[in-house]
Design a protein around this motif. Sequence first.
Motif, mmCIF file in Angstrom:
data_model
loop_
_atom_site.group_PDB
_atom_site.id
_atom_site.type_symbol
_atom_site.label_atom_id
_atom_site.label_comp_id
_atom_site.label_asym_id
_atom_site.label_seq_id
_atom_site.Cartn_x
_atom_site.Cartn_y
_atom_site.Cartn_z
ATOM 1 N N GLY A 1 -4.588 4.248 -7.980
ATOM 2 C CA GLY A 1 -3.684 3.408 -7.184
ATOM 3 C C GLY A 1 -2.342 3.204 -7.879
ATOM 4 N N GLY A 2 -2.388 2.987 -9.201
ATOM 5 C CA GLY A 2 -1.150 2.770 -9.962
ATOM 6 C C GLY A 2 -0.265 4.004 -9.956
ATOM 7 N N MET A 3 -0.896 5.172 -10.071
ATOM 8 C CA MET A 3 -0.120 6.419 -10.050
ATOM 9 C C MET A 3 0.506 6.627 -8.668
ATOM 10 S SD MET A 3 -2.883 8.668 -12.110
ATOM 11 C CE MET A 3 -2.094 10.115 -12.780
ATOM 12 N N GLN A 4 -0.254 6.313 -7.637
ATOM 13 C CA GLN A 4 0.286 6.455 -6.273
ATOM 14 C C GLN A 4 1.485 5.529 -6.077
ATOM 15 O OE1 GLN A 4 -2.527 6.300 -3.016
ATOM 16 N NE2 GLN A 4 -4.138 7.148 -4.289
ATOM 17 N N GLN A 5 1.375 4.308 -6.632
ATOM 18 C CA GLN A 5 2.474 3.371 -6.435
ATOM 19 C C GLN A 5 3.705 3.813 -7.230
ATOM 20 O OE1 GLN A 5 4.023 1.690 -4.357
ATOM 21 N NE2 GLN A 5 2.626 -0.013 -4.050
ATOM 22 N N ARG A 6 3.507 4.445 -8.379
ATOM 23 C CA ARG A 6 4.647 4.994 -9.126
ATOM 24 C C ARG A 6 5.345 6.074 -8.309
ATOM 25 N NH1 ARG A 6 2.890 5.760 -15.311
ATOM 26 N NH2 ARG A 6 1.279 4.206 -15.277
ATOM 27 N N ALA A 7 4.530 6.954 -7.694
ATOM 28 C CA ALA A 7 5.105 8.030 -6.870
ATOM 29 C C ALA A 7 5.830 7.427 -5.669
ATOM 30 C CB ALA A 7 4.009 8.975 -6.412
ATOM 31 N N ASN A 8 5.251 6.356 -5.151
ATOM 32 C CA ASN A 8 5.864 5.658 -4.016
ATOM 33 C C ASN A 8 7.263 5.148 -4.382
ATOM 34 O OD1 ASN A 8 5.157 5.009 -1.366
ATOM 35 N ND2 ASN A 8 4.809 2.866 -1.906
ATOM 36 N N LEU A 9 7.384 4.632 -5.614
ATOM 37 C CA LEU A 9 8.693 4.161 -6.098
ATOM 38 C C LEU A 9 9.683 5.328 -6.168
ATOM 39 C CD1 LEU A 9 8.052 1.714 -9.068
ATOM 40 C CD2 LEU A 9 9.166 1.200 -6.892
ATOM 41 N N CYS A 10 9.206 6.468 -6.662
ATOM 42 C CA CYS A 10 10.079 7.653 -6.756
ATOM 43 C C CYS A 10 10.561 8.044 -5.359
ATOM 44 C CB CYS A 10 9.332 8.839 -7.360
ATOM 45 S SG CYS A 10 8.859 8.580 -9.063
ATOM 46 N N PHE B 1 3.206 -4.275 -5.951
ATOM 47 C CA PHE B 1 2.118 -4.098 -6.912
ATOM 48 C C PHE B 1 0.937 -5.010 -6.594
ATOM 49 C CE2 PHE B 1 6.149 -3.577 -9.559
ATOM 50 C CZ PHE B 1 6.243 -2.226 -9.252
ATOM 51 N N GLY B 2 0.964 -5.598 -5.394
ATOM 52 C CA GLY B 2 -0.032 -6.606 -5.009
ATOM 53 C C GLY B 2 -1.459 -6.089 -4.999
ATOM 54 N N ASN C 1 0.839 -1.185 0.000
ATOM 55 C CA ASN C 1 0.000 0.000 0.000
ATOM 56 C C ASN C 1 0.877 1.238 0.000
ATOM 57 O OD1 ASN C 1 -2.496 -1.398 0.159
ATOM 58 N ND2 ASN C 1 -1.915 -1.932 2.253
ATOM 59 N N PRO C 2 0.728 2.075 -1.026
ATOM 60 C CA PRO C 2 1.550 3.283 -1.058
ATOM 61 C C PRO C 2 1.290 4.098 0.210
ATOM 62 C CG PRO C 2 0.179 3.111 -3.031
ATOM 63 C CD PRO C 2 -0.234 2.008 -2.107
ATOM 64 N N THR C 3 2.351 4.493 0.894
ATOM 65 C CA THR C 3 2.174 5.189 2.165
ATOM 66 C C THR C 3 2.443 6.680 1.979
ATOM 67 O OG1 THR C 3 4.400 4.434 2.621
ATOM 68 C CG2 THR C 3 2.629 3.242 3.707
ATOM 69 N N LEU C 4 1.866 7.245 0.927
ATOM 70 C CA LEU C 4 2.032 8.679 0.687
ATOM 71 C C LEU C 4 1.211 9.451 1.733
ATOM 72 C CD1 LEU C 4 1.577 8.609 -3.192
ATOM 73 C CD2 LEU C 4 3.733 8.711 -1.923
ATOM 74 N N LEU C 5 1.716 10.607 2.123
ATOM 75 C CA LEU C 5 1.001 11.417 3.111
ATOM 76 C C LEU C 5 -0.091 12.207 2.386
ATOM 77 C CD1 LEU C 5 4.118 12.675 5.101
ATOM 78 C CD2 LEU C 5 2.607 10.759 5.645
ATOM 79 N N PRO C 6 -1.360 12.057 2.807
ATOM 80 C CA PRO C 6 -2.472 12.616 2.039
ATOM 81 C C PRO C 6 -2.470 14.142 1.979
ATOM 82 C CG PRO C 6 -3.250 11.600 4.088
ATOM 83 C CD PRO C 6 -1.802 11.253 3.960
#
Length: 265
Positions: free
Chosen positions: A144-153, A169-170, A84-89
């Motif tokens: 969700g996919g965009m968030q996970q890309r940002a998470n990778l960055c 990517f689960g 789960n991308p753990t970006l701060l909202p």
Amino acid sequence: MSNFVKLEGVDLRYGGSNGVLALNGTDIEINRGEFAAVVGPSGCGKSSLMKLVTGLTPPTAGKITVAGQDVVGPLKCVGMAFQNPTLLPWRKLLSNVMLPLEIVQPHRRRLPAHRQEYIEKAKGLLKMVNLDGFEERHPWELSGGMQQRANLCRALIHEPDLLMLDEPFGALDAFTREELWGVLQGIWMEKKFTTILVTHDLREAAYLADVIYVMSARPGRVIATHRVDLPRPRTIETTFEPAFLEIVHAIRNQIAQIRDEIKAA
Ligand code: ADP
């Protein structure tokens, strides 16, 4: 090539001497710049392995070294991404990606005087994952996919020597997941950070990895190592080629056998 990550006879027992033996005699050697994947049945200790390598949990026995140093506490040279991308909202995308720079030295010290340079770097990474133009959006405005890309960055902004990915990517649909394999492979081919990917998805492992470790059921240890010598960049077409399917089938059979053994026990 030199070993960058090395586990020798590693045991991990949770909850004291009568507790759960999660890993037993685990040996793994990963070369610098290599992309390794770890697969195995649920509960075999894949996440425990991540905690051990990053120094978040000490082993009960055995030895772990990263970059030739014994791991005795949390490592600083690591980037991590989870399911789960753990970006701060409340932070916009650019500011989320730059978060590690506010924490990890020497970037934390350099950030006030070199902010523009770091902003360019974060923008560069976002461009690599096709998120240019989204820098000022909040995570909740993105898929969700965009968030996970940002998470990778965010996991890569401080140029870690080691990237740890636990089922990154689960939570995504199959098409987005496959698209992100290509995105991750692209960044890795350019930057060549050593990577350990934990995944249930055998196609994902075979698409991305140079080497795949198959773990036994609990207590986990490595029971097979598969080299994936397919040329890069790999594509979705690669996943239909006989050599690719052969690797996936071989691993699937090994895991099915482990699962049968668990049922019979
Ligand atoms: P995986 O990621 O392969 O599913 P884990 O590393 O999460 O496996 O867990 C390995 C085994 O250790 C599992 O049987 C799990 O129940 C057990 N385990 C994990 N964390 C703890 C803990 N904090 N205390 C006790 N047992 C644990």
